[in-house]
Design a protein around this motif. Structure first.
Motif, PDB file in Angstrom:
ATOM      1  N   THR A 242       0.843  -1.201   0.000  1.00  0.00           N
ATOM      2  CA  THR A 242       0.000   0.000   0.000  1.00  0.00           C
ATOM      3  C   THR A 242       0.877   1.250   0.000  1.00  0.00           C
ATOM      4  O   THR A 242       0.625   2.204  -0.741  1.00  0.00           O
ATOM      5  CB  THR A 242      -0.918  -0.003   1.244  1.00  0.00           C
ATOM      6  OG1 THR A 242      -1.523  -1.281   1.340  1.00  0.00           O
ATOM      7  CG2 THR A 242      -1.967   1.073   1.182  1.00  0.00           C
ATOM      8  N   TYR A 243       1.925   1.224   0.838  1.00  0.00           N
ATOM      9  CA  TYR A 243       2.844   2.378   0.858  1.00  0.00           C
ATOM     10  C   TYR A 243       3.495   2.556  -0.513  1.00  0.00           C
ATOM     11  O   TYR A 243       3.669   3.675  -0.987  1.00  0.00           O
ATOM     12  CB  TYR A 243       3.942   2.168   1.907  1.00  0.00           C
ATOM     13  CG  TYR A 243       3.464   2.322   3.340  1.00  0.00           C
ATOM     14  CD1 TYR A 243       3.041   3.553   3.826  1.00  0.00           C
ATOM     15  CD2 TYR A 243       3.463   1.240   4.214  1.00  0.00           C
ATOM     16  CE1 TYR A 243       2.622   3.698   5.146  1.00  0.00           C
ATOM     17  CE2 TYR A 243       3.051   1.371   5.528  1.00  0.00           C
ATOM     18  CZ  TYR A 243       2.626   2.601   5.994  1.00  0.00           C
ATOM     19  OH  TYR A 243       2.210   2.751   7.291  1.00  0.00           O
ATOM     20  N   GLU A 244       3.837   1.406  -1.126  1.00  0.00           N
ATOM     21  CA  GLU A 244       4.501   1.472  -2.429  1.00  0.00           C
ATOM     22  C   GLU A 244       3.588   2.160  -3.443  1.00  0.00           C
ATOM     23  O   GLU A 244       4.041   2.964  -4.254  1.00  0.00           O
ATOM     24  CB  GLU A 244       4.818   0.047  -2.885  1.00  0.00           C
ATOM     25  CG  GLU A 244       6.010  -0.016  -3.801  1.00  0.00           C
ATOM     26  CD  GLU A 244       6.386  -1.460  -4.094  1.00  0.00           C
ATOM     27  OE1 GLU A 244       6.518  -2.248  -3.138  1.00  0.00           O
ATOM     28  OE2 GLU A 244       6.526  -1.773  -5.279  1.00  0.00           O
ATOM     29  N   LYS A 252       2.155  14.141  -5.862  1.00  0.00           N
ATOM     30  CA  LYS A 252       1.761  14.462  -4.484  1.00  0.00           C
ATOM     31  C   LYS A 252       2.987  14.923  -3.689  1.00  0.00           C
ATOM     32  O   LYS A 252       2.940  15.935  -2.982  1.00  0.00           O
ATOM     33  CB  LYS A 252       1.136  13.223  -3.825  1.00  0.00           C
ATOM     34  CG  LYS A 252       0.733  13.447  -2.387  1.00  0.00           C
ATOM     35  CD  LYS A 252       0.070  12.229  -1.786  1.00  0.00           C
ATOM     36  CE  LYS A 252       1.051  11.368  -1.031  1.00  0.00           C
ATOM     37  NZ  LYS A 252       0.412  10.233  -0.352  1.00  0.00           N
ATOM     38  N   TYR A 253       4.091  14.197  -3.835  1.00  0.00           N
ATOM     39  CA  TYR A 253       5.287  14.540  -3.051  1.00  0.00           C
ATOM     40  C   TYR A 253       5.942  15.821  -3.563  1.00  0.00           C
ATOM     41  O   TYR A 253       6.551  16.550  -2.799  1.00  0.00           O
ATOM     42  CB  TYR A 253       6.253  13.350  -3.015  1.00  0.00           C
ATOM     43  CG  TYR A 253       5.584  12.156  -2.373  1.00  0.00           C
ATOM     44  CD1 TYR A 253       5.254  12.179  -1.016  1.00  0.00           C
ATOM     45  CD2 TYR A 253       5.197  11.056  -3.120  1.00  0.00           C
ATOM     46  CE1 TYR A 253       4.583  11.122  -0.423  1.00  0.00           C
ATOM     47  CE2 TYR A 253       4.532   9.992  -2.542  1.00  0.00           C
ATOM     48  CZ  TYR A 253       4.220  10.029  -1.191  1.00  0.00           C
ATOM     49  OH  TYR A 253       3.538   8.986  -0.611  1.00  0.00           O
ATOM     50  N   LYS A 254       5.765  16.082  -4.860  1.00  0.00           N
ATOM     51  CA  LYS A 254       6.284  17.356  -5.396  1.00  0.00           C
ATOM     52  C   LYS A 254       5.546  18.517  -4.747  1.00  0.00           C
ATOM     53  O   LYS A 254       6.132  19.550  -4.426  1.00  0.00           O
ATOM     54  CB  LYS A 254       6.082  17.411  -6.917  1.00  0.00           C
ATOM     55  CG  LYS A 254       7.176  16.723  -7.693  1.00  0.00           C
ATOM     56  CD  LYS A 254       7.046  17.079  -9.166  1.00  0.00           C
ATOM     57  CE  LYS A 254       8.112  16.367  -9.976  1.00  0.00           C
ATOM     58  NZ  LYS A 254       7.718  16.197 -11.365  1.00  0.00           N
ATOM     59  N   VAL A 319       7.690  10.533  12.846  1.00  0.00           N
ATOM     60  CA  VAL A 319       6.837   9.837  13.825  1.00  0.00           C
ATOM     61  C   VAL A 319       5.894   8.893  13.073  1.00  0.00           C
ATOM     62  O   VAL A 319       5.172   9.323  12.170  1.00  0.00           O
ATOM     63  CB  VAL A 319       6.001  10.860  14.641  1.00  0.00           C
ATOM     64  CG1 VAL A 319       5.223  10.150  15.747  1.00  0.00           C
ATOM     65  CG2 VAL A 319       6.895  11.951  15.209  1.00  0.00           C
ATOM     66  N   GLU A 320       5.919   7.628  13.453  1.00  0.00           N
ATOM     67  CA  GLU A 320       5.079   6.646  12.754  1.00  0.00           C
ATOM     68  C   GLU A 320       4.660   5.564  13.745  1.00  0.00           C
ATOM     69  O   GLU A 320       5.470   5.062  14.506  1.00  0.00           O
ATOM     70  CB  GLU A 320       5.861   6.050  11.571  1.00  0.00           C
ATOM     71  CG  GLU A 320       5.188   4.895  10.859  1.00  0.00           C
ATOM     72  CD  GLU A 320       3.779   5.189  10.355  1.00  0.00           C
ATOM     73  OE1 GLU A 320       3.589   6.168   9.616  1.00  0.00           O
ATOM     74  OE2 GLU A 320       2.853   4.422  10.727  1.00  0.00           O
ATOM     75  N   LYS A 321       3.364   5.212  13.675  1.00  0.00           N
ATOM     76  CA  LYS A 321       2.865   4.200  14.628  1.00  0.00           C
ATOM     77  C   LYS A 321       3.014   2.771  14.108  1.00  0.00           C
ATOM     78  O   LYS A 321       2.908   1.824  14.876  1.00  0.00           O
ATOM     79  CB  LYS A 321       1.407   4.481  14.986  1.00  0.00           C
ATOM     80  CG  LYS A 321       0.388   4.155  13.888  1.00  0.00           C
ATOM     81  CD  LYS A 321      -1.018   4.354  14.407  1.00  0.00           C
ATOM     82  CE  LYS A 321      -2.064   4.326  13.322  1.00  0.00           C
ATOM     83  NZ  LYS A 321      -2.315   3.084  12.667  1.00  0.00           N
TER      84      LYS A 321
HETATM   85  C1  LIG Z   1      -1.766   7.902   4.412  1.00  0.00           C
HETATM   86  S1  LIG Z   1      -0.388   7.232   5.177  1.00  0.00           S
HETATM   87  C2  LIG Z   1       0.863   8.310   4.599  1.00  0.00           C
HETATM   88  C3  LIG Z   1       2.218   7.760   4.796  1.00  0.00           C
HETATM   89  C4  LIG Z   1       3.338   8.591   4.184  1.00  0.00           C
HETATM   90  N1  LIG Z   1       3.382   9.910   4.739  1.00  0.00           N
HETATM   91  C5  LIG Z   1       3.217   8.617   2.682  1.00  0.00           C
HETATM   92  O1  LIG Z   1       2.927   9.674   2.117  1.00  0.00           O
HETATM   93  O2  LIG Z   1       3.409   7.564   2.063  1.00  0.00           O
HETATM   94  C6  LIG Z   1      -0.618   7.751   6.844  1.00  0.00           C
HETATM   95  C7  LIG Z   1       0.400   7.202   7.795  1.00  0.00           C
HETATM   96  O3  LIG Z   1       0.124   7.752   9.076  1.00  0.00           O
HETATM   97  C8  LIG Z   1       0.291   6.745  10.042  1.00  0.00           C
HETATM   98  N2  LIG Z   1      -0.520   7.153  11.197  1.00  0.00           N
HETATM   99  C9  LIG Z   1      -1.867   7.277  11.234  1.00  0.00           C
HETATM  100  N3  LIG Z   1      -2.273   7.660  12.446  1.00  0.00           N
HETATM  101  C10 LIG Z   1      -1.146   7.784  13.203  1.00  0.00           C
HETATM  102  C11 LIG Z   1      -0.916   8.149  14.552  1.00  0.00           C
HETATM  103  N4  LIG Z   1      -1.925   8.447  15.354  1.00  0.00           N
HETATM  104  N5  LIG Z   1       0.354   8.190  14.986  1.00  0.00           N
HETATM  105  C12 LIG Z   1       1.385   7.884  14.156  1.00  0.00           C
HETATM  106  N6  LIG Z   1       1.216   7.518  12.873  1.00  0.00           N
HETATM  107  C13 LIG Z   1      -0.027   7.469  12.399  1.00  0.00           C
HETATM  108  C14 LIG Z   1      -0.176   5.485   9.365  1.00  0.00           C
HETATM  109  O4  LIG Z   1       0.361   4.327   9.974  1.00  0.00           O
HETATM  110  C15 LIG Z   1       0.368   5.703   7.957  1.00  0.00           C
HETATM  111  O5  LIG Z   1       1.662   5.203   7.861  1.00  0.00           O
END
Ligand SMILES: C[S@@+](CC[C@H](N)C(=O)[O-])C[C@H]1O[C@@H](n2cnc3c(N)ncnc32)[C@H](O)[C@@H]1O
Length: 564
Positions: A242-244, A252-254, A319-321
């Motif tokens: 999904t991340y890929e 989007k990143y631009k 920060v990532e959960k």
């Molecule tokens: C839509 S994804 C975007 C990921 C990345 N920024 C990207 O553009 O590929 C949202 C990310 O936020 C993380 N996330 C969501 N709620 C969170 C929280 N409360 N604390 C930390 N990370 C969180 C999810 O695990 C996911 O990896």
């Protein structure tokens, strides 16, 4: 193979004998076609289009017994008044709207998915806005009689420009186009090549060539796959795949990079030195930037690129959960040599205690409706890291909504045969659909949110007015989009009028309705929507208030919610 029912059949004839014979013949012919296993049968236009209860009743009965053979009802785009000619009436503006006749039969057949429309195109086309409606309808074929062709100077058949445009639209939807002889205008368009004289045969061949040429010329427009329902994610950790997919959306990143770049530039041009700027040595300062919800790290990468362009050194907290995603960030830091610039934080942003305040807080927690994946709640929790005057990227987002026709989506939801699916929003690549009116803004969230107390529940009521020239239409639900200000003038949007070019991370959202609603030409569609918040969940409720009031969907989040 597509079959064809006899034209003489009139199940609604005023003559009882003809009526009886017609009903029997229609049943017999449909039974025979089903026995042969035909893909579809083209049905003639009802002789009295606005009054065809017996016709609808026989079709409805037949549909109950069918499993795969489709019935394609011939629907002239413009119907003559009794005794009038199609072309004449259309010119004088007194013709009957073919869509109304279609709607009457299909409504009586309970919107059965095996009933489709075969649109019969005449020399005179209805207004462009009224043609748009057919995009959301189950149009299976376009029947093009030879009478719509004109001749060029050398006597060869050509199709007028408005007809070419119409065909281009249908080619794009994957609808087949069938040619037919001029004398069959009312009868369902017999296939090309069925003709009696040698001379006629030559002309039919030429018409066929014109259609083939147009198909190759006009269908070069890229086609998109059909609308497909996707359930919205709830709370689970995302998979690497999904991340890929997210990361393939370079655009989007631009946009994020541009937003961070502009924020860094503005910060440099502001007169006071922010309290959060850490002095590394006399000549070198670092800006504290936090990426909350960093995933596998693409926003860290975009921020580092922006900083290099702005000649600013960053101290980044990622920060990532999701502990699995963290492994990828570690790899990225090693391969880029960013270990001393980026600190990885494996935590939920709502509970983490930051060691220092941030000047810029970057996140991408948006859903197809902006706030539907709990970006407001997450960022409310994370904004305590932000220094006074600090910047959130995104700064704000607004959801937009519009009433929509989409037979395909309505059918897909209905096929689950339960209430829950009619009370659930779906992320969907809207293809075969028609918006009954322009979108309207619904809910806006801004960050940082300085309200006390913060209340993320919302209520809005909106009214859409249907263009009288666009005719009546059927309402199946509401299409939702969002528009987001990342920073300053950097907009990230899936809202059709401002859609970010080449960005594909989000498809629209669709809120279905339990019952379809007939919306008259020039009529209004009223709708209400609530964003409801409870300690452990957030959900939407929605209802129609006009042209007729309908039930509130998803009461108390009984069918769909997102857990906090
Ligand atoms: C839509 S994804 C975007 C990921 C990345 N920024 C990207 O553009 O590929 C949202 C990310 O936020 C993380 N996330 C969501 N709620 C969170 C929280 N409360 N604390 C930390 N990370 C969180 C999810 O695990 C996911 O990896």
């Amino acid at each position: 193979v597509v079959g064809r029912v006899s034209d003489w059949i009139q199940p609604d004839s005023p003559d009882p004998a003809v009526r009886q014979q017609s009903v029997a013949a229609l049943q017999h012919q449909l039974g025979w076609a089903a026995h042969l296993g035909l893909q579809a049968v083209v049905l003639p236009t009802p002789h009295r289009p606005a009054q065809s209860p017996n016709y609808a009743q026989v079709l409805n009965q037949a549909l109950q017994g069918l499993t795969h053979m489709a019935l394609w009802l011939t629907v002239p785009l413009v119907l003559p008044h009794e005794g009038g000619e199609e072309g004449e009436d259309a010119k004088e503006g007194t013709a009957v709207d073919g869509w109304e006749a279609w709607h009457q039969v299909r409504a009586q057949c309970d919107h059965n998915n095996l009933l489709g429309a075969a649109l019969l195109v005449g020399p005179v086309l209805p207004s462009a806005p009224s043609l748009e409606r057919w995009r959301g309808e189950p149009v299976k074929a376009v029947l093009l009689p030879t009478s719509v062709f004109t001749s060029n100077k050398r006597g060869y058949p050509v199709l007028p420009r408005p007809h070419q445009d119409l065909l281009a639209g249908f080619f794009k939807l994957g609808v087949q186009v069938r040619g037919g002889r001029g004398e069959e205008d009312g009868g369902g368009g017999r296939a090309l090549g069925v003709c009696q004289t040698h001379n006629h045969s030559r002309y039919i061949y030429l018409y066929g060539l014109v259609l083939f040429y147009l198909y190759y010329k006009l269908s070069s427009i890229t086609t998109s796959p059909n609308c497909r329902l996707h359930h919205l994610p709830r709370q689970d950790n995302l998979e690497s795949q999904t991340y890929e997919t997210f990361e393939k959306d370079v655009q989007k990143y631009k946009l994020y990079e541009e937003a961070v770049y502009k924020a860094l530039k503005d910060r440099r041009h502001s007169s006071s030195t922010p309290a959060t700027t850490t002095t590394i040595n006399n000549n070198n300062t670092r800006v504290v930037l936090m990426v909350v919800g960093a995933g596998r790290g693409p926003l860290v990468r975009a921020s580092m690129r922006a900083a290099a362009r702005a000649s600013v050194r960053l101290r980044v907290y990622a920060v990532e959960k999701n502990p699995n995603a963290i492994v990828h960030i570690q790899q990225m830091l090693r391969s880029e040599g960013w270990e001393s610039d980026v600190t990885i934080v494996s935590a939920d942003m709502r509970h983490w205690q930051a060691p220092e305040p941030a000047e810029i807080l970057v996140s991408e927690l948006l859903g197809s409706f902006g706030d539907n994946e709990l970006s407001p709640e997450c960022l409310d929790g994370a904004q305590r890291f932000l220094a006074p005057g600090g910047i959130s990227i995104p700064q704000s987002y607004t959801s937009y909504i519009a009433p929509a026709t989409s037979h395909k989506l309505h059918h897909d939801v209905k096929s689950y045969k339960d209430l829950e699916h009619f009370e659930t929003p779906y992320v969907v690549r809207l293809h075969r659909h028609h918006l009954l009116a322009a979108t309207q803004p619904l809910f806006t969230f801004s960050h940082p949110n300085n309200d006390t107390p913060i209340d993320n529940s919302r209520y809005a009521t909106v009214t859409f007015v249907r263009d009288p020239a666009a005719g009546a239409a059927v309402l199946h639900g509401f299409a939702g989009y969002f528009e987001c200000t990342l920073y300053g003038d950097v907009l990230l949007s899936i809202h059709p009028p401002t859609h970010s070019e080449n960005m594909f991370s989000w498809f629209p959202i669709f809120f279905p309705l339990r019952e379809t609603v007939y919306v008259p030409a020039g009529g209004s569609v009223g709708m209400q929507m609530w964003r409801c918040c409870a300690p452990h969940k957030v959900w939407y409720e929605w209802s129609v208030t006009a042209p007729v009031a309908g039930p509130i969907h998803n009461v108390g989040g009984r069918s769909y919610w997102v857990g906090l």
